[in-house]
Design a protein around this motif. Structure first.
Motif, PDB file in Angstrom:
ATOM      1  N   UNK A  32       0.688  -1.182   0.029  1.00  0.00           N
ATOM      2  CA  UNK A  32      -0.144  -0.163   0.129  1.00  0.00           C
ATOM      3  C   UNK A  32       0.746   1.359   0.082  1.00  0.00           C
ATOM      4  N   UNK A  33       2.183   1.117   0.235  1.00  0.00           N
ATOM      5  CA  UNK A  33       3.182   2.183   0.482  1.00  0.00           C
ATOM      6  C   UNK A  33       3.180   3.268  -0.642  1.00  0.00           C
ATOM      7  N   UNK A  48      10.207   4.509   9.278  1.00  0.00           N
ATOM      8  CA  UNK A  48      11.371   4.921   8.680  1.00  0.00           C
ATOM      9  C   UNK A  48      11.302   4.641   7.185  1.00  0.00           C
ATOM     10  N   UNK A  49      10.604   3.562   6.737  1.00  0.00           N
ATOM     11  CA  UNK A  49      10.608   3.518   5.148  1.00  0.00           C
ATOM     12  C   UNK A  49       9.810   4.559   4.501  1.00  0.00           C
ATOM     13  N   UNK A  50       8.753   5.079   5.139  1.00  0.00           N
ATOM     14  CA  UNK A  50       8.083   6.248   4.443  1.00  0.00           C
ATOM     15  C   UNK A  50       9.085   7.319   4.420  1.00  0.00           C
ATOM     16  N   UNK A  51       9.719   7.753   5.496  1.00  0.00           N
ATOM     17  CA  UNK A  51      10.555   8.726   5.780  1.00  0.00           C
ATOM     18  C   UNK A  51      11.841   8.732   4.410  1.00  0.00           C
ATOM     19  N   UNK A  52      12.283   7.331   4.450  1.00  0.00           N
ATOM     20  CA  UNK A  52      13.298   7.313   3.181  1.00  0.00           C
ATOM     21  C   UNK A  52      12.434   7.507   1.931  1.00  0.00           C
ATOM     22  N   UNK A  53      11.288   6.907   1.769  1.00  0.00           N
ATOM     23  CA  UNK A  53      10.765   7.241   0.375  1.00  0.00           C
ATOM     24  C   UNK A  53      10.638   8.824   0.225  1.00  0.00           C
ATOM     25  N   UNK A  54      10.200   9.475   1.123  1.00  0.00           N
ATOM     26  CA  UNK A  54      10.045  11.054   1.090  1.00  0.00           C
ATOM     27  C   UNK A  54      11.411  11.617   0.602  1.00  0.00           C
ATOM     28  N   UNK A 105       2.368  22.122   8.449  1.00  0.00           N
ATOM     29  CA  UNK A 105       3.527  22.371   7.519  1.00  0.00           C
ATOM     30  C   UNK A 105       4.014  21.785   6.407  1.00  0.00           C
ATOM     31  N   UNK A 106       3.956  20.475   6.434  1.00  0.00           N
ATOM     32  CA  UNK A 106       4.381  19.472   5.334  1.00  0.00           C
ATOM     33  C   UNK A 106       3.572  19.569   4.158  1.00  0.00           C
ATOM     34  N   UNK A 107       3.945  19.745   2.798  1.00  0.00           N
ATOM     35  CA  UNK A 107       3.345  19.741   1.662  1.00  0.00           C
ATOM     36  C   UNK A 107       2.980  18.159   1.204  1.00  0.00           C
ATOM     37  N   UNK A 108       2.107  18.072   0.526  1.00  0.00           N
ATOM     38  CA  UNK A 108       1.811  16.438   0.213  1.00  0.00           C
ATOM     39  C   UNK A 108       2.933  16.165  -0.684  1.00  0.00           C
ATOM     40  N   UNK A 109       3.098  14.804  -0.619  1.00  0.00           N
ATOM     41  CA  UNK A 109       4.112  13.985  -1.354  1.00  0.00           C
ATOM     42  C   UNK A 109       3.593  12.944  -2.400  1.00  0.00           C
ATOM     43  N   UNK A 110       3.227  13.445  -3.770  1.00  0.00           N
ATOM     44  CA  UNK A 110       2.442  12.564  -4.519  1.00  0.00           C
ATOM     45  C   UNK A 110       2.887  12.324  -6.014  1.00  0.00           C
ATOM     46  N   UNK A 111       4.265  12.812  -6.230  1.00  0.00           N
ATOM     47  CA  UNK A 111       4.580  12.519  -7.375  1.00  0.00           C
ATOM     48  C   UNK A 111       4.618  11.226  -7.793  1.00  0.00           C
ATOM     49  N   UNK A 112       4.886  10.183  -6.920  1.00  0.00           N
ATOM     50  CA  UNK A 112       4.752   8.952  -7.301  1.00  0.00           C
ATOM     51  C   UNK A 112       3.363   8.421  -7.810  1.00  0.00           C
ATOM     52  N   UNK A 113       2.383   8.981  -7.385  1.00  0.00           N
ATOM     53  CA  UNK A 113       1.082   8.439  -7.785  1.00  0.00           C
ATOM     54  C   UNK A 113       0.655   8.558  -9.155  1.00  0.00           C
ATOM     55  N   UNK A 154       8.992   2.990  -4.780  1.00  0.00           N
ATOM     56  CA  UNK A 154      10.050   3.191  -3.864  1.00  0.00           C
ATOM     57  C   UNK A 154       9.394   3.108  -2.254  1.00  0.00           C
ATOM     58  N   UNK A 155       7.926   3.344  -2.256  1.00  0.00           N
ATOM     59  CA  UNK A 155       7.358   3.067  -1.075  1.00  0.00           C
ATOM     60  C   UNK A 155       7.412   1.488  -0.604  1.00  0.00           C
ATOM     61  N   UNK A 156       7.295   0.704  -1.563  1.00  0.00           N
ATOM     62  CA  UNK A 156       7.050  -0.653  -1.188  1.00  0.00           C
ATOM     63  C   UNK A 156       8.442  -1.144  -1.068  1.00  0.00           C
ATOM     64  N   UNK A 157       9.415  -0.782  -1.698  1.00  0.00           N
ATOM     65  CA  UNK A 157      10.855  -0.994  -1.604  1.00  0.00           C
ATOM     66  C   UNK A 157      11.214  -0.717  -0.166  1.00  0.00           C
ATOM     67  N   UNK A 158      10.955   0.464   0.063  1.00  0.00           N
ATOM     68  CA  UNK A 158      11.625   0.999   1.467  1.00  0.00           C
ATOM     69  C   UNK A 158      10.886   0.200   2.439  1.00  0.00           C
ATOM     70  N   UNK A 159       9.746   0.055   2.307  1.00  0.00           N
ATOM     71  CA  UNK A 159       9.122  -0.717   3.643  1.00  0.00           C
ATOM     72  C   UNK A 159       9.395  -2.025   3.667  1.00  0.00           C
TER      73      UNK A 159
END
Length: 426
Positions: free
Chosen positions: A75-76, A123-129, A191-199, A343-348
């Motif tokens: 789902x990452x 940690x994996x979500x942070x790395x993906x970001x 403060x943080x903006x959405x991170x959606x480029x991968x979608x 990236x999200x799946x790989x980092x997870x």
């Protein structure tokens, strides 16, 4: 024709904000894990826990974190990374509060499982970001700053945990972490903006097919193996470190915080330097140099007898210099393997491999090391050093394979960097 040198743009103010925010976030996650160690004696007495019970309490976090990483991997890449971060960090804070409210071993064990289920994915979500927001030539410096959270937890984890426990009870240590976490969570939401480029690159695969696709990719499997071997080496040495210092080196309980404090302080200065160096020289060569230094220091360290405190601190500093020289380039290289859509799946999955391998390593170390009584010296600690050295050599081979894969994508990455620079200059 003269070859133009590739210029990397400096960090924007928003990128600096993201680095600071992720570093603080990682600090709370690592501190939550680190603070359990100095509370061990207090917890075992207050909650009537055996050493085996306490061992299960520590490993429960690692195994639940590993399992959650695998479950979340499919789902990452299906959601905004900011929303994922908010969801799992909220769960982590709730789990930490539950730890503070635990009144017996069963409740504490359950709370650690809950905390691991959520904390293991952060940690994996942070790395993906980081991978999405920073080009690969910037990531070494980013990793250096974010992983300063490890050093900061070394410096603050034991002293702060004991200070809170001694003055307001062991529950207060977890409440302090949860309180800091709430402040960070509110900042992320505002403060943080959405991170959606991968979608934009997503296919219609369901999450489980996406997980299988990521797991079955042969190139990705090389990265998973490299991270697993890295984790095995690190987690084998960690669990019995304090016991070895007290029973074999004859460091007193009062001197232990000083060892961790000065070691963490040195790492705090080393990591940004290694991060900068990682962006300027071959990451694989830096990793190899750090690995060889680690092997030498581990063999010396695990064969030590009683020595003065200052000598131990110096040896620890050099040992962690080698360890940090492995962590940053290996993590940076590993981020270069997955495609953006994975990236999200790989980092997870990488995070899961890290946690599960660490849990297995701790169990294996328990079979290797023996202690006749609670105050007698540890036996076979030197053998543990030889095993860790062999595992470290294997990790060099797998990281060489990772380096070859990243280099094969190098031309495409450089082209992407030039395109980003040209876009920003327009």
């Amino acid at each position: 024709m003269e070859k133009t040198k590739l210029e990397i743009p400096p960090f924007s103010s928003y990128q600096k904000y993201i680095i600071a925010l992720l570093a603080l976030l990682q600090f709370t996650v690592i501190l939550d894990f680190m603070v359990l160690s100095p509370l061990g004696d207090i917890l075992m007495k207050n909650l009537d826990m055996t050493t085996a019970n306490f061992g299960f309490t520590v490993s429960a976090y690692a195994f639940s974190a590993g399992i959650s990483g695998l479950l979340a991997a499919g789902f990452a890449d299906k959601f905004d990374r900011k929303k994922l971060l908010v969801f799992f960090y909220t769960g982590f804070i709730i789990g930490t509060v539950c730890c503070a409210l635990a009144t017996n071993y069963a409740l504490l064990l359950s709370a650690r499982i809950v905390t691991g289920l959520f904390g293991g994915v952060i940690g994996s979500v942070s790395l993906a970001i980081v991978t999405d927001l920073f080009v690969i030539h910037q990531r070494g410096r980013v990793m250096g700053f974010i992983q300063m959270a490890f050093a900061s937890s070394q410096i603050l984890g034991i002293p702060v945990g004991l200070y809170f426990a001694n003055h307001w009870g062991w529950h207060s240590a977890f409440l302090m972490i949860a309180g800091l976490g709430i402040l960070i969570l509110v900042t992320i939401v505002i403060k943080m903006k959405p991170v959606t480029e991968h979608l934009k690159l997503q296919s219609d695969k369901n999450p489980f097919l996406h997980l299988w696709h990521t797991l079955s990719n042969k190139n990705y499997q090389v990265g998973f193996a490299a991270i697993a071997f890295l984790s095995i080496g690190g987690f084998m040495l960690q669990p019995f470190g304090s016991s070895f210092l007290v029973n074999n080196i004859h460091i007193s309980q009062l001197e232990l915080p000083m060892v961790f404090f000065f070691t963490g302080l040195s790492v705090l200065f080393i990591m940004p330097l290694v991060g900068k160096l990682s962006d300027k020289v071959s990451k694989f060569r830096l990793f190899t140099a750090g690995s060889l230094l680690s092997i030498i220091m581990i063999l010396i360290y695990t064969n030590l007898g009683p020595i003065p405190l200052w000598e131990l601190v110096v040896l620890n500093m050099i040992l962690f210099m080698g360890i940090m020289s492995r962590m940053i380039p290996s993590t940076t290289l590993n981020t270069g393997i997955p495609d953006m859509k994975d990236r999200g799946a790989y980092m997870s999955i990488t995070s899961s491999m890290q946690q599960i391998a660490g849990g297995i390593a701790a169990v294996c170390a328990g079979f290797i090391v023996h202690q006749e009584t609670k105050t007698s010296p540890l036996e076979n600690y030197d053998i543990l050093g030889y095993v860790i050295s062999a595992v470290t050599l294997c990790s060099i081979f797998f990281m060489w394979r990772v380096n070859q894969l990243v280099k094969s994508k190098g031309k495409a990455v450089d082209a992407g960097v030039k395109a980003e620079i040209e876009t920003e200059s327009v």
